[in-house]
Design a protein around this motif. Structure first.
Motif, PDB file in Angstrom:
ATOM      1  N   GLN A   1      -4.504   1.217   0.305  1.00  0.00           N
ATOM      2  CA  GLN A   1      -5.038   0.068   1.003  1.00  0.00           C
ATOM      3  C   GLN A   1      -5.898  -0.481   0.793  1.00  0.00           C
TER       4      GLN A   1
ATOM      5  N   ASN B   1      -6.906  -5.015  -0.356  1.00  0.00           N
ATOM      6  CA  ASN B   1      -7.411  -5.542   0.841  1.00  0.00           C
ATOM      7  C   ASN B   1      -8.468  -6.444  -1.121  1.00  0.00           C
TER       8      ASN B   1
ATOM      9  N   ASN C   1      -5.105   5.495   1.415  1.00  0.00           N
ATOM     10  CA  ASN C   1      -6.947   4.466   1.517  1.00  0.00           C
ATOM     11  C   ASN C   1      -7.507   3.865   0.167  1.00  0.00           C
TER      12      ASN C   1
ATOM     13  N   ALA D   1       0.708  -1.191  -0.208  1.00  0.00           N
ATOM     14  CA  ALA D   1       0.293   0.284  -0.289  1.00  0.00           C
ATOM     15  C   ALA D   1       1.260   1.105   0.202  1.00  0.00           C
TER      16      ALA D   1
END
Length: 299
Positions: A195, A199, A192, A180
């Motif tokens: 990530q 994810n 954000n 990330a």
């Protein structure tokens, strides 16, 4: 802010690109703490002699783990032939017909190069409509505007490029493997959205054979992050450079050696392009590993 004159620090100007990430040590302000992080011996685990500064029980790496100078990608196939230039209507149309059949290829080509367009060549091609030339800024841009399915795009991804003016393209980030912290540095991205990509690839069955899955990971073609990534040749789903940290022991656990290698496969046969002796960092396999090995070899 005034610029720093490195000659005042006793440096001689190199006036050339970095040859290894180790040269970051020569950048003013780049301390060992910043470069190495908590993992002083760079073995991926928090050893008893290493400080757990944030108390998470893990060996948090430094900047050396998120930088590279080895990222070139060939614009030719393994047999030496050039990849298909997506900005050339004639070339991409032929490839699509060969892979997807005439009907589907014509549908996609018509969408990519509007009516009246003429095929280009040498990276200058594209269709024209009302004087506007179709030129794709990146393979992600091409994928979005083609409206191909991700599976269709994966079938041609290894055969296409937007750059036929050079043998290699450098600087792309592999979205299949990048952490990330690296993804967050790409245009239009922040920690954000970065990530979010990490994810998604950890929680979904993605097709690692192309970059198409990043569109779904970020929420669709119209999201600001996807649009920003499409405006430049920033990402890839391929890696051609690999590193190996090799540790070896002599008889009775003596003669310890540890060497880091970087291999480049862009020209087919792997080549060693970097070698660094890490023996100075000490034992990197853990006390238990050494004790077990010595016990097994001294019976």
């Amino acid at each position: 802010t005034s610029s720093l004159n490195y000659s005042q620090l006793g440096y001689l100007p190199k006036s050339a690109p970095f040859e290894s990430v180790g040269e970051l040590r020569l950048v003013y302000g780049a301390t060992l703490d910043l470069l190495q992080g908590e993992d002083v011996n760079r073995n991926g685990v928090l050893d008893p002699n290493e400080q757990d500064l944030n108390g998470n029980g893990q060996a948090d790496p430094g900047l050396l783990d998120v930088f590279t100078v080895y990222s070139r990608e060939p614009n030719f196939a393994s047999d030496g032939t050039s990849l298909t230039n997506v900005n050339d209507r004639t070339e991409i149309s032929a490839l699509l017909q060969n892979v997807l059949g005439s009907s589907r290829a014509n549908e996609i080509t018509t969408r990519l190069f509007p009516a009246g367009g003429q095929g280009g060549g040498g990276g200058q091609g594209g269709g024209q409509q009302g004087g506007q030339q179709t030129t794709f800024a990146s393979l992600l841009d091409f994928y979005i505007r083609s409206q191909m399915t991700s599976d269709e795009f994966a079938e041609i991804y290894d055969a296409i490029t937007i750059n036929t003016n050079a043998a290699f393209t450098v600087g792309r980030v592999n979205i299949n493997t990048a952490p990330a912290s690296v993804l967050a540095c790409l245009p239009g991205m922040d920690i954000n959205s970065a990530q979010q990509i990490v994810n998604y690839r950890q929680s979904n069955s993605v097709n690692y054979n192309s970059i198409a899955w990043v569109v779904d990971a970020l929420g669709g073609t119209n999201t600001p992050a996807v649009q920003a990534l499409a405006r430049g040749d920033y990402i890839t789903a391929k890696s051609f450079q690999f590193s190996a940290d090799v540790a070896a022991l002599g008889p009775f656990g003596r003669g310890y050696r540890r060497v880091r290698f970087v291999f480049d496969t862009t020209e087919g046969t792997p080549k060693i392009i970097y070698r660094q002796d890490l023996g100075r960092l000490g034992w990197a396999l853990g006390r238990k590993t050494r004790d077990t090995w010595v016990a097994q070899n001294t019976r």
